[in-house]
Enzyme design. Structure first.
Site: not given
Ligand code: NAP
Length: 484
Positions: A94-95, A148, A240, A331
């Site tokens: 947990d971060v 981002k 972008h 969109k």
């Molecule tokens: P997500 O699906 O909600 O995943 C979040 C991740 O963070 C999960 O692995 C979660 O795992 C982990 N997490 C949450 N709280 C935590 C904590 N306290 N300690 C450790 N791990 C924790 O989000 P995502 O879509 O992958 O996005 C991740 C980042 O990338 C965000 O900043 C988002 O803005 C950016 N981003 C995403 C996309 C996209 O296409 N998805 C595109 C551009 C940018 P657990 O629940 O197992 O802890």
């Protein structure tokens, strides 16, 4: 043409947020593909970290199933998949907590390149940076990769930069904008600075105007809560589209080196004039053609957030004074397409007299789909019918021109993650660049927040609100049709 693969140095890459959407859909498949291509050296390791309770073995099992959905069947090779999975480990962390860090630190090899990918929500970046520091994982040579959105406005971006700077040097921070990893985006620089043909004409004397369009067919369902707090300006323009504008408008850097390129991009952002209210059109998609409205998608009937924006921007520089840059993104539009269109001025005098077929030269750089470049030129219509002019395209589709090598175009994340390992920041945003971009977009957002007006409605499947068309019509110009 088959692209050359040069293996990178030995590395330990830790993905925080390894169980999340981005890691599963983009980061891990990109790494698998690089491994398949032979770019990952023996012994390179990828360590997942998140709160979910996996072990090395159970995470590998999970990924074996999930990668099957995220990697095209043609790239799934049993031997390659086993080799890739064997590189993977997992540490529950947990971060915000204390557990797991020592286990993680013990796995990091001092002799390998260390990279930490922050694929978690931005609210966790500060804790993550602090904990890496507290547990001795911020060595001088390590890198952090930050996703981002980088801030919500200028003050939050500044705060985030300051938090990261407390524990890492700027040369260790890789702020990802995946647009910069796209093959065609980099080709913008190759086309401009690798050829003599365009650069002498690349200025207000010869260029009438430039259009940048990033159109999507998808709505915001599924990520409505995030999007409604963000809108098209924060989600697309500040990052972008700003990057595309910079690459099109910047002066030649003295070398293709990180700070040389980023210095020039920064100058463009700083030269952007504040945008006049009349030069902005905001839109929101309504319900039509079987699609729910934006308001339904975000579950907020009072939302004033824009799902579309068109902006007429001016770069006040010696090179560009007088050439407008029209940006639009939205969109639920007619097609998914991203392109940059440079329209040159008419020849000063037509020796052929008034002719319908004589049109301005247009250079269209398509980022997606079908990445490629098209130049419209005027020629004589073939045949004995006299000197009649027609416009024809010189069309280069990268997929056709490069054949096998074009497969590399598939994903920007592959290139960007390898650049992190190589220690090349050229395609990543510097802190001052991000802040300057917010400094330009903040007043745009503040102005419409103050007016409290609603964005104009547009139909799903259209090319945006009527006023966006008028933004160009009133200048005697036209948008390129939004089409696949
Ligand atoms: P997500 O699906 O909600 O995943 C979040 C991740 O963070 C999960 O692995 C979660 O795992 C982990 N997490 C949450 N709280 C935590 C904590 N306290 N300690 C450790 N791990 C924790 O989000 P995502 O879509 O992958 O996005 C991740 C980042 O990338 C965000 O900043 C988002 O803005 C950016 N981003 C995403 C996309 C996209 O296409 N998805 C595109 C551009 C940018 P657990 O629940 O197992 O802890």
């Amino acid at each position: 043409m088959v692209s050359r693969v040069i293996p990178v140095d030995l590395f330990d890459l830790v993905i925080f947020g390894a169980t999340g959407d981005l890691a599963m859909r983009k980061i891990l498949p990109a790494l698998y593909r690089r491994d398949l291509a032979g770019q990952l050296p023996d012994g390179a390791r990828i360590i997942g970290a998140a709160r979910s309770d996996f072990t090395d073995a159970s995470w590998r099992d999970e990924l074996r199933r999930d990668l099957a959905d995220c990697v095209p069947a043609s790239l799934q090779e049993a031997g390659a998949l086993d080799r890739f999975l064997n590189r993977l480990g997992y540490v529950p962390i947990d971060v915000r907590g204390e557990d797991g860090w020592r286990d993680l630190a013990a796995r990091i090899r001092p002799k390998a390149i260390q990279a930490y990918y922050f694929s978690v929500g931005p609210d966790l970046f500060g804790d993550l940076a602090r904990n890496l520091h507290a547990h001795g994982m911020n060595s001088e040579t390590c890198r952090i990769v930050v996703e981002k959105p980088f801030g919500h406005d200028l003050s939050s971006a500044r705060a985030l930069n300051a938090t990261l700077a407390a524990h890492f040097h700027e040369h260790q921070v890789y702020r990802i904008d995946h647009y910069l990893g796209k093959e065609t985006v980099q080709n913008l620089m190759a086309v401009r600075f690798g050829n003599m043909l365009f650069e002498p004409l690349w200025n207000a004397q010869y260029v009438d105007h430039i259009q940048i369009t990033v159109a999507e067919t998808v709505g915001v369902a599924g990520r409505g809560e995030y999007y409604d707090k963000s809108g098209a300006v924060r989600d697309m323009v500040q990052n972008h589209m700003m990057q595309l504008l910079c690459l099109i408008a910047m002066e030649p850097p003295y070398a293709f080196e990180p700070d040389a390129v980023r210095d020039e991009k920064l100058k463009v952002i700083r030269a952007l004039d504040p945008v006049a209210p009349d030069d902005i059109v905001r839109g929101q998609y309504g319900a039509a053609n079987g699609f729910a409205s934006y308001l339904e998608d975000v579950g907020n009937p009072d939302s004033h957030t824009e799902s579309f924006i068109a902006i007429k921007a001016h770069v006040s520089s010696w090179r560009w004074k007088g050439t407008p840059f029209y940006l639009r993104t939205g969109k639920r539009l007619r097609a998914r397409t991203s392109e940059i269109v440079v329209t040159f001025k008419d020849p000063p005098h037509s020796i052929f007299g008034p002719q319908e077929g004589q049109k301005s030269n247009v250079l269209a750089i398509r980022l997606q789909p079908n990445e490629g470049i098209k130049l419209k030129v005027t020629i004589k219509e073939p045949g004995p019918g006299g000197m009649r002019l027609i416009e024809v395209p010189l069309d280069m589709s990268f997929a056709e021109a490069l054949g096998e090598g074009a497969r590399d175009i598939a994903d920007a994340y592959e290139r960007l993650i390898m650049d992190v390992i190589r220690g090349n920041q050229t395609l990543f945003m510097r802190g001052d660049e991000v802040e300057a971009a917010w400094a330009w977009t903040d007043p745009i957002i503040a102005a419409w927040d103050a007016r409290e007006d609603r964005p104009q409605l547009y139909d799903p499947g259209s090319s945006g609100p009527e006023d966006a068309l008028m933004l160009m019509h009133r200048d005697g110009r036209r948008w390129r049709e939004v089409k696949p």
